[in-house]
Write an enzyme that holds these catalytic residues in place. Structure first.
Site, PDB file in Angstrom:
ATOM      1  N   MET A  14      11.856  20.319   8.400  1.00  0.00           N
ATOM      2  CA  MET A  14      11.204  21.568   8.028  1.00  0.00           C
ATOM      3  C   MET A  14      10.196  22.024   9.075  1.00  0.00           C
ATOM      4  O   MET A  14       9.941  23.211   9.222  1.00  0.00           O
ATOM      5  CB  MET A  14      10.501  21.415   6.668  1.00  0.00           C
ATOM      6  CG  MET A  14      11.466  21.326   5.494  1.00  0.00           C
ATOM      7  SD  MET A  14      10.627  21.410   3.899  1.00  0.00           S
ATOM      8  CE  MET A  14       9.742  19.849   3.887  1.00  0.00           C
ATOM      9  N   CYS A  15       9.615  21.083   9.817  1.00  0.00           N
ATOM     10  CA  CYS A  15       8.635  21.438  10.834  1.00  0.00           C
ATOM     11  C   CYS A  15       9.341  21.685  12.172  1.00  0.00           C
ATOM     12  O   CYS A  15      10.433  21.179  12.419  1.00  0.00           O
ATOM     13  CB  CYS A  15       7.607  20.315  11.013  1.00  0.00           C
ATOM     14  SG  CYS A  15       6.592  20.032   9.541  1.00  0.00           S
ATOM     15  N   THR A  16       8.692  22.484  13.007  1.00  0.00           N
ATOM     16  CA  THR A  16       9.229  22.734  14.341  1.00  0.00           C
ATOM     17  C   THR A  16       8.874  21.558  15.226  1.00  0.00           C
ATOM     18  O   THR A  16       7.758  21.472  15.752  1.00  0.00           O
ATOM     19  CB  THR A  16       8.646  24.038  14.924  1.00  0.00           C
ATOM     20  OG1 THR A  16       8.912  25.103  14.022  1.00  0.00           O
ATOM     21  CG2 THR A  16       9.265  24.347  16.272  1.00  0.00           C
TER      22      THR A  16
END
Length: 659
Positions: free
Chosen positions: A530-532
């Site tokens: 979900m995180c970059t």
């Protein structure tokens, strides 16, 4: 008898200095006054420079800039004047100054250097100035008066000629230049070799060589005055002095000494060595009177205006020699909409500022988290917990006060993210706000975290014929691309096999390679998904390339409709800045990049004709159906029918063993 005859000859005249003061000098004085001097009225040492390579007609000048307050600075090929500045606290104190006494005190420094003989080995001591100023820091108005103290030796001019018309040969002129390189004052023997013994300086066969700031055909510059005063003090009898006023002017691109003056003078001994002779040297004002000068810089010294001028300086220098055809106005007048104020958005905003773009709108719905400041260049620790878009806009204005930055806190409606009845009015308002922002923008940057959040802006840009720059990150890869810009009357031609160019109206968008509609990409994802998660330098590269692609596109005569070359060796579609690719795909693992181009897909879920028409005809109903119904977009675009009508037996299966 010979020297008696010299007395009847005309007195040698000198060209006085004028002060050439850059705005940065006053800016630095402001800083000194505010941060260091305050109410202290002590004098400060400063330094100035003059040159001997001015073109004909340019006044002999002493240059002052921000480096004048750094006494250690000495610019190459510039000759130094040392002095002091006294900044008074009030205009009344400035006007009430005893300027006669100021000149005498300044002259004493030069006189002491002559009297003690220290100027014989250090002739730079003869170059001294003093300036009295008053700085009105509120109104950016400055009163000032410079003096360049000098004495009045009795010197008659025996002969004068240009060095090109003198007895010196070209080889001898070259030797003079070599032996006096970068020296303000030098003494040469009759064979033109450098004299190192000071006792020989005043022999009649010696050549006194001086870097001459004057451009007059028959008069030397101001520094010679004190040099001849030095000789006048230390000789007992009338003495002939050979002077070479060295001028190194560029003629037809080549540095030449041909404009240098060769003088033969007769110097009389100083009448009295016990007391300082008359000293002169106050600069005349613009009306030619012996009075102080005044400059009003309120239009240019305002910090915001200084910042704006400084930002534009490097850009304007590009046009001087490197790129005269660069159209800066088309770049600086761009209204940029940056969708996403995270890692990419911050870097894009920074680069836009570097190109002088002022109108920047930042959009995001998130807040600055504690992990953001180290990767997102507009934020610092104190910003944590604040809305990203609003904070980014404030930081842009802090970096460049002239920027018209705006922050919009908004969540972009997305396919695969259903809208319940309670949220319907808010979502419609968000759609309207986003549409208004796209309408007002000239260029839209798609930099959001998820694929589906880029769908609605892509559709809007396609429907409104806007330039759209898309940038996305992988762990060690990045994509930067521009979407094709098609007018309503443009037909989408089928891809041509072997084509060497794709016209701008035929280029694909971010979704043209998809055979499924965008959906909720965050569903069933772990934290790392979900995180970059990307290599830190990746975003800087992608952000910079996104802006540079925009700039190159704007310099192309066809702007957003510029073609993309399939053959990278073909430069026919370049702008003045070079290539205008469709895509740039970078791979940090190999430190390489490629520039592929792709044709627009006639069943694209974001830019095909059917989707655009549906959006225009029934905006809200269409979009709500897209958000709530998973396969709705595929049916509208024709993807659904294409897949249904595909004969799976006609599809070849390739594996690692295939030829």
């Amino acid at each position: 008898n010979e020297y008696k005859s010299y007395l009847s000859m005309p007195q040698l005249q000198y060209v006085p200095f004028i002060s050439a003061i850059e705005h940065s000098f006053w800016s630095e004085l402001n800083a000194k006054k505010l941060d260091e001097l305050k109410l202290d009225d002590r004098e400060l040492p400063i330094v100035a420079n003059y040159v001997n390579d001015s073109q004909a007609g340019v006044p002999a000048h002493v240059s002052f800039n921000y480096d004048s307050f750094n006494v250690a600075v000495h610019q190459s090929r510039r000759y130094t004047y040392h002095g002091h500045i006294l900044n008074t606290n009030t205009i009344e104190e400035f006007k009430g100054k005893d300027f006669n006494q100021v000149l005498k005190t300044a002259g004493t420094k030069v006189w002491d250097a002559i009297r003690t003989g220290s100027a014989i080995t250090q002739p730079g001591l003869l170059n001294y100035f003093y300036v009295v100023t008053f700085a009105d820091l509120k109104k950016y108005r400055y009163s000032y008066w410079f003096c360049f103290p000098a004495f009045t030796p009795t010197v008659t001019l025996i002969s004068s000629s240009l060095i090109s018309d003198s007895e010196f040969t070209e080889d001898e002129i070259a030797k003079i230049k070599e032996n006096t390189q970068d020296k303000g004052v030098c003494f040469l023997d009759k064979d033109l070799s450098t004299i190192t013994e000071p006792k020989k300086y005043f022999d009649s066969e010696v050549y006194l060589v001086m870097a001459d700031p004057s451009t007059a055909d028959d008069h030397p510059g101001w520094p010679l005055r004190n040099l001849l005063s030095l000789i006048s003090y230390h000789v007992e009898d009338p003495t002939t002095v050979n002077v070479i006023c060295k001028r190194e002017v560029k003629l037809a691109g080549q540095e030449s000494m041909n404009n240098s003056l060769v003088l033969k003078c007769c110097v009389q001994p100083m009448a009295s060595r016990d007391e300082m002779p008359k000293v002169v040297g106050w600069e005349r004002n613009n009306k030619g009177k012996l009075s102080s000068k005044f400059v009003d810089l309120s239009a240019s010294m305002d910090p915001a205006k200084i910042s704006e001028s400084s930002v534009n300086l490097n850009l304007k220098l590009m046009r001087w020699r490197l790129l005269p055809e660069l159209d800066l106005s088309v770049i600086q007048n761009v209204n940029a909409l940056v969708l996403g104020s995270g890692t990419l958005g911050c870097n894009v905003a920074r680069c836009l500022l570097g190109w002088g773009v002022k109108k920047i709108t930042m959009l995001d719905n998130g807040k600055v988290s504690y992990s953001n400041p180290v990767r997102q260049s507009l934020f610092d620790f104190s910003d944590c917990g604040k809305p990203k878009a609003l904070t980014a806009a404030k930081k842009i204005a802090m970096i460049n006060p002239g920027a018209e930055a705006k922050g919009v806190n908004l969540s972009i409606p997305m396919p695969g993210h259903p809208v319940v009845n309670l949220e319907l009015e808010r979502v419609k308002a968000d759609i309207d706000t986003l549409e208004q922002l796209v309408d007002a923008a000239d260029v839209v940057f798609l930099l959001t975290d998820t694929r589906e959040s880029r769908w609605l802006p892509t559709l809007m840009c396609s429907a409104k014929h806007k330039i759209c720059i898309n940038s996305a990150l992988g762990f060690d890869t990045y994509l930067v691309m521009r979407h094709g810009v098609r007018d309503d009357g443009d037909d989408l031609a089928p891809p041509e096999i072997g084509a060497k160019v794709i016209q701008g109206s035929q280029l694909g968008c971010y979704f043209c390679n998809d055979v499924v509609a965008p959906s909720d990409s965050t569903k069933d994802r772990t934290l790392d998904q979900m995180c970059t998660v990307t290599r830190p330098g990746n975003a800087y590269l992608a952000g910079a390339l996104a802006v540079e692609l925009m700039v190159s596109l704007l310099q192309h005569p066809m702007k957003g409709r510029a073609p993309a070359m399939m053959d990278i060796s073909n430069n026919s579609g370049d702008s003045c800045l070079g290539r205008v690719p469709h895509q740039i795909r970078g791979f940090l693992a190999q430190f390489t990049s490629v520039q592929p181009s792709c044709h627009a897909f006639n069943k694209c879920t974001a830019c095909c004709k059917e989707v655009i028409e549906k959006y225009r005809d029934s905006k809200y109903d269409f979009l709500i159906d897209v958000f709530n119904t998973p396969d709705y977009l595929e049916k509208i675009s024709g993807l659904y029918d294409m897949i249904e009508n595909t004969d799976l037996d006609d599809i070849w299966e390739f594996n690692s063993d295939s030829d």
